[in-house]
Each structure stands twice: as C-alpha cells, then as structure tokens.
Design an enzyme around this catalytic site. Sequence first.
Site, mmCIF file in Angstrom:
data_model
loop_
_atom_site.group_PDB
_atom_site.id
_atom_site.type_symbol
_atom_site.label_atom_id
_atom_site.label_comp_id
_atom_site.label_asym_id
_atom_site.label_seq_id
_atom_site.Cartn_x
_atom_site.Cartn_y
_atom_site.Cartn_z
ATOM 1 N N ASP A 159 -4.086 14.398 21.716
ATOM 2 C CA ASP A 159 -2.793 14.149 21.079
ATOM 3 C C ASP A 159 -2.804 14.645 19.640
ATOM 4 O O ASP A 159 -1.757 14.922 19.062
ATOM 5 C CB ASP A 159 -2.469 12.656 21.089
ATOM 6 C CG ASP A 159 -1.928 12.184 22.435
ATOM 7 O OD1 ASP A 159 -1.677 13.035 23.308
ATOM 8 O OD2 ASP A 159 -1.775 10.962 22.616
ATOM 9 N N TYR B 179 -5.213 4.828 9.082
ATOM 10 C CA TYR B 179 -4.955 5.378 10.411
ATOM 11 C C TYR B 179 -6.248 5.802 11.107
ATOM 12 O O TYR B 179 -6.405 5.654 12.322
ATOM 13 C CB TYR B 179 -3.995 6.555 10.291
ATOM 14 C CG TYR B 179 -3.532 7.128 11.613
ATOM 15 C CD1 TYR B 179 -3.361 6.314 12.726
ATOM 16 C CD2 TYR B 179 -3.261 8.475 11.738
ATOM 17 C CE1 TYR B 179 -2.933 6.831 13.936
ATOM 18 C CE2 TYR B 179 -2.830 9.005 12.946
ATOM 19 C CZ TYR B 179 -2.672 8.178 14.041
ATOM 20 O OH TYR B 179 -2.262 8.700 15.241
ATOM 21 N N ASN B 180 -7.204 6.298 10.329
ATOM 22 C CA ASN B 180 -8.491 6.701 10.896
ATOM 23 C C ASN B 180 -9.155 5.562 11.665
ATOM 24 O O ASN B 180 -9.674 5.757 12.763
ATOM 25 C CB ASN B 180 -9.414 7.180 9.765
ATOM 26 C CG ASN B 180 -10.833 7.450 10.221
ATOM 27 O OD1 ASN B 180 -11.104 8.414 10.913
ATOM 28 N ND2 ASN B 180 -11.746 6.571 9.821
ATOM 29 N N THR C 247 -10.097 3.379 6.298
ATOM 30 C CA THR C 247 -9.722 2.074 6.862
ATOM 31 C C THR C 247 -8.257 2.034 7.283
ATOM 32 O O THR C 247 -7.777 0.984 7.726
ATOM 33 C CB THR C 247 -9.976 0.946 5.839
ATOM 34 O OG1 THR C 247 -9.205 1.203 4.659
ATOM 35 C CG2 THR C 247 -11.447 0.864 5.482
ATOM 36 N N ALA D 133 -11.383 6.492 1.147
ATOM 37 C CA ALA D 133 -10.305 5.546 0.844
ATOM 38 C C ALA D 133 -9.349 5.403 2.012
ATOM 39 O O ALA D 133 -8.790 4.327 2.248
ATOM 40 C CB ALA D 133 -9.541 5.992 -0.401
ATOM 41 N N ASP E 222 0.814 -1.214 0.000
ATOM 42 C CA ASP E 222 0.000 0.000 0.000
ATOM 43 C C ASP E 222 0.849 1.266 0.000
ATOM 44 O O ASP E 222 0.444 2.291 -0.553
ATOM 45 C CB ASP E 222 -0.936 -0.008 1.217
ATOM 46 C CG ASP E 222 -2.046 -1.044 1.079
ATOM 47 O OD1 ASP E 222 -2.413 -1.369 -0.066
ATOM 48 O OD2 ASP E 222 -2.549 -1.520 2.111
ATOM 49 N N GLY E 223 2.030 1.213 0.620
ATOM 50 C CA GLY E 223 2.909 2.377 0.605
ATOM 51 C C GLY E 223 3.363 2.717 -0.799
ATOM 52 O O GLY E 223 3.376 3.883 -1.203
#
Length: 278
Positions: A167, A180-181, A178, A175, A67-68
């Site tokens: 923090d 970090y969110n 799914t 997109a 994905d990166g």
Amino acid sequence: MGAKMMSVLSPASAAAKRPSSLPSSPPKIAFVAAETAEAQRGLKALSARYDPVPLEQADFIVALGGDGLMLETLHANMGRGVSIYGMNCGTVGFLMNEYREEGLAERLAAATSVDLHPLRMIATGCDGVSQEALAINEVSLFRESRQAAKLRISVDGVVRLKELICDGVLVATPAGSTAYNLSAHGPIIPLGAGLLALTPISAFRPRRWRGALLPHKAVVTLEILEQDKRPVGAVADYTEVRDVAKVEIREDREVSLRLLSDAEHNLEERIIMEQFLP
C-alpha cells in the site's frame, strides 16, 4: 495538523542547550495557539500574564495546542534559530509539555533542548517536474488507486529491494518514529541513535519484509514501477505530491529545529518509554 495559529508574545533571552539560570533581561516570548477553545483560553491568560512580542522578535515561541500545532509551528520557523516550547492544549500532546500559567520564564530557563533535523524529499512526477519539501516526522508514499503500489528501493545508489508490492512505504526520523511509523509497525528510534526507519505499509510481496534501519546519512531512492497502472503519491508531513515517478529522501543536517522540554517531560525519555508501554 492543520490548526491555524495566532500570535502574541512575552519576555526572554535565547536558551542554550541547558540553561542553569535566568537571563539578566526578561525573555522575549511569542505565543501561537490553535483555534480550539482551550488553546484560545490559554493564549488569553498567558498574554495577560506575560509581555508579548511579535514572532519575528522572539527568542522563544510557546505553542499552545496539540502535536499538529507543534508540527505546524516547527515548519513555520525552520532556519530561524528560535527555541520552541509547547504546552498541551490538545489531545495526545506527545511533543508538548504540561499546560501551566505560572513560572513560564523559569521553565524556559530550566528546559532541556533537542535539535531536530528534517528529511528533505525530492519528488519527481511522471511529467518530469520535481518538487521539494521538508518533513519533521516522515516522508510517506501511498497508492492512489485500487491497485497496490509496486516500488523499487535503493539506498545510497544500491538497489536493496527490486520489487515491493504494498500500500506504501515511509521513511521516518527518530522524532517521527513514534507517530505513523509506529502505527505501521515500524521501530521506535531513540533521538541520539543516528538512524532512520524505512517501513513498509501493508506489504504484500515480499510478505515477511518488515523494513530496515538505516544510517541517518543514507539517501533512499524509491522508484515507482508501472506508474500508469499503479499511481503513487508522496507526502512530506503535510505536503503532498500526486503521481510521482521517483522520490529521493535524505536527512538535511543544514536545517535545525530546537525543541524545548521540561526536565520531567524530556522528549528523549518519552521516546524510550514508548518501547515499554503495554
């Protein structure tokens, strides 16, 4: 996320939303690959099987990695109108299709497509200088010191939260919902929902605030309170701006990215399925 890419390419003509047959001429395909051993093996095998063309001549870009690498490929080709198809040579590969060497032209012709629109971040520093960046997944704000961040949140010019001690906070696209969110306990958003997620990161006050779902046309403004005492940085995918005073976030509908998926690995279906995983 920082995987370096390497190009090679093969034949194909531009894909419509859902092509039903192969084009009369071979597709013009370019390959990019992460530097991992697996991705490089795939690059070599596919380059030997298909006729590569330079990236700038391609109708399709096939990304080999995780994905990166896909995120990097999407960023590198914004505004080009080229269709991007990933094959997983990484770990998770949420945005990627199964790696197979055979039948690539047929897979590209039969693939379904989804158009993604990134977020545009305008980050104004404490020195008054503004920087812009695009984010396919999310724009995040993080505290830079031991002190919690203190933020004021406005939506379309209306203050919705006078003070959030936390923090950090993020605004995610469907997109990116799914990614970090979701780890920050934000909602998963189907691609066609027309929504953005506004999600706090470790909120301290108000402790019970879990974030908000906003129309995709909303303009979110995040003001940093007590900037000297509580410094905050902003990140759009992997573009970071330190010591910000204010960040404005909106969806940029003028920028479109076309992502291709095999029918059995449809991105919209994968996002919905994420909501039912144990």
